[in-house]
Design a protein around this motif. Sequence first.
Motif, short mmCIF file in Angstrom:
data_model
loop_
_atom_site.label_atom_id
_atom_site.label_comp_id
_atom_site.label_asym_id
_atom_site.label_seq_id
_atom_site.Cartn_x
_atom_site.Cartn_y
_atom_site.Cartn_z
N TYR A 11 0.83 -1.21 0.00
CA TYR A 11 0.00 0.00 0.00
C TYR A 11 0.86 1.26 0.00
O TYR A 11 0.56 2.23 -0.70
CB TYR A 11 -0.91 -0.01 1.22
N VAL A 12 1.93 1.25 0.78
CA VAL A 12 2.74 2.46 0.97
C VAL A 12 3.64 2.74 -0.23
O VAL A 12 3.70 3.88 -0.73
CB VAL A 12 3.58 2.34 2.25
N LEU A 13 4.37 1.73 -0.71
CA LEU A 13 5.36 1.96 -1.76
C LEU A 13 4.76 2.50 -3.05
O LEU A 13 5.33 3.43 -3.64
CB LEU A 13 6.14 0.67 -2.02
N PRO A 14 3.65 1.96 -3.57
CA PRO A 14 3.10 2.53 -4.81
C PRO A 14 2.72 4.00 -4.66
O PRO A 14 2.92 4.79 -5.60
CB PRO A 14 1.86 1.66 -5.08
N ARG A 15 2.21 4.40 -3.52
CA ARG A 15 1.83 5.79 -3.33
C ARG A 15 3.04 6.70 -3.19
O ARG A 15 3.04 7.82 -3.69
CB ARG A 15 0.92 5.90 -2.10
N ARG A 16 4.06 6.21 -2.54
CA ARG A 16 5.31 6.98 -2.50
C ARG A 16 5.94 7.09 -3.87
O ARG A 16 6.53 8.13 -4.23
CB ARG A 16 6.29 6.33 -1.52
N ALA A 17 5.84 6.02 -4.65
CA ALA A 17 6.41 6.04 -6.00
C ALA A 17 5.71 7.07 -6.88
O ALA A 17 6.35 7.78 -7.66
CB ALA A 17 6.33 4.64 -6.62
N VAL A 18 4.38 7.16 -6.76
CA VAL A 18 3.63 8.14 -7.55
C VAL A 18 4.02 9.56 -7.15
O VAL A 18 4.23 10.44 -8.00
CB VAL A 18 2.12 7.92 -7.37
N LYS A 19 4.13 9.79 -5.83
CA LYS A 19 4.51 11.13 -5.36
C LYS A 19 5.93 11.50 -5.82
O LYS A 19 6.16 12.61 -6.33
CB LYS A 19 4.43 11.20 -3.84
N ALA A 20 6.87 10.57 -5.66
CA ALA A 20 8.25 10.84 -6.09
C ALA A 20 8.32 11.01 -7.60
O ALA A 20 9.05 11.88 -8.10
CB ALA A 20 9.16 9.69 -5.64
N GLY A 21 7.56 10.20 -8.35
CA GLY A 21 7.55 10.34 -9.80
C GLY A 21 7.00 11.68 -10.24
O GLY A 21 7.52 12.29 -11.19
N ALA A 22 5.96 12.17 -9.56
CA ALA A 22 5.41 13.49 -9.90
C ALA A 22 6.42 14.59 -9.63
O ALA A 22 6.54 15.54 -10.41
CB ALA A 22 4.13 13.73 -9.09
N MET A 23 7.17 14.48 -8.54
CA MET A 23 8.19 15.49 -8.23
C MET A 23 9.29 15.51 -9.28
O MET A 23 9.73 16.57 -9.74
CB MET A 23 8.79 15.22 -6.85
#
Length: 294
Positions: A11-23
């Motif tokens: 649950y956590v890693l995909p959401r962090r990946a999306v946030k980091a990818g957007a940055m």
Amino acid sequence: MSVDLKGNLGYVLPRRAVKAGAMVLVAVAVGISTLVFQTVTANRILTPSIMGFDALYVLIQTSLVFVVGASTVNTFPPAAKFAAEVALMVVLSGLLYRWLFTGGARSLHLMLLVGIVLGTLFRGFSGLLQRLMEPSEFLILQDLFFASFNQVEPSLLAAATAVVGTVAAGVWRMRHTLDVLALGRDTAVNLGVDHRRAVTAVLVMCSVLVAVSTALVGPVTFFGLLVVSLGYQLCRSFSHAWLLPITILLGVVALVGGQLLLEQVFGFATALSIIIEFTGGLLFLYLLLKGSLK
């Protein structure tokens, strides 16, 4: 991605990946667009956002909420809304930059004047519509005026990455032409560059990059000015083969590193976009007061 990692990793890693990818995507888009825009305008203070691009985004969002209502806007398919916003901002900004930029010093002053006047007009019309709408809808609208990396749709991120990657590859292929354009119109023409065609291509790519970034996360007015100014200070060469990667890396460090400090040190006491805009705004005032840059 791994700092203070707890709970369900699926649950956590995909959401962090999306946030980091957007940055990372915003750092690439805003950094490249600001650098090439300053190159063709021969001005270290100008950015597309300062020229009224963010005001155009605010006007589009305000008009949309005023006409159809905030509840209806929230039901729009994210992909269709994103594509419409990008297309509209690209067309309007492309028309503005294209017909104003003719290559001479006088046209640069004209572009400055008209860009500032149109930005003021967009903000004034947006303010009028905001005063006429319901308070509840205005509260929902306010959330769209600040950049947010927490509500990015993964499907939109993939589409935006494809667009930004394609445009960034085109800018990289033009890196040597950009070096010549930085020497000025007369010198570029004497060296065999089709100045009008090259500038048009650069402004179109700049419009696409800023439109995608703004439609994806919201406006970041002074972020480009901040990272490009630091890039010029750190890079001893004025070659775009060095300036482009340095600017992108600085943008990634500023966004990802700033978010890490915000989460781990300040405990989400404020928003990352507010810190970036405050720092960039101070830098903008410093450059204006310094008066040593064109």
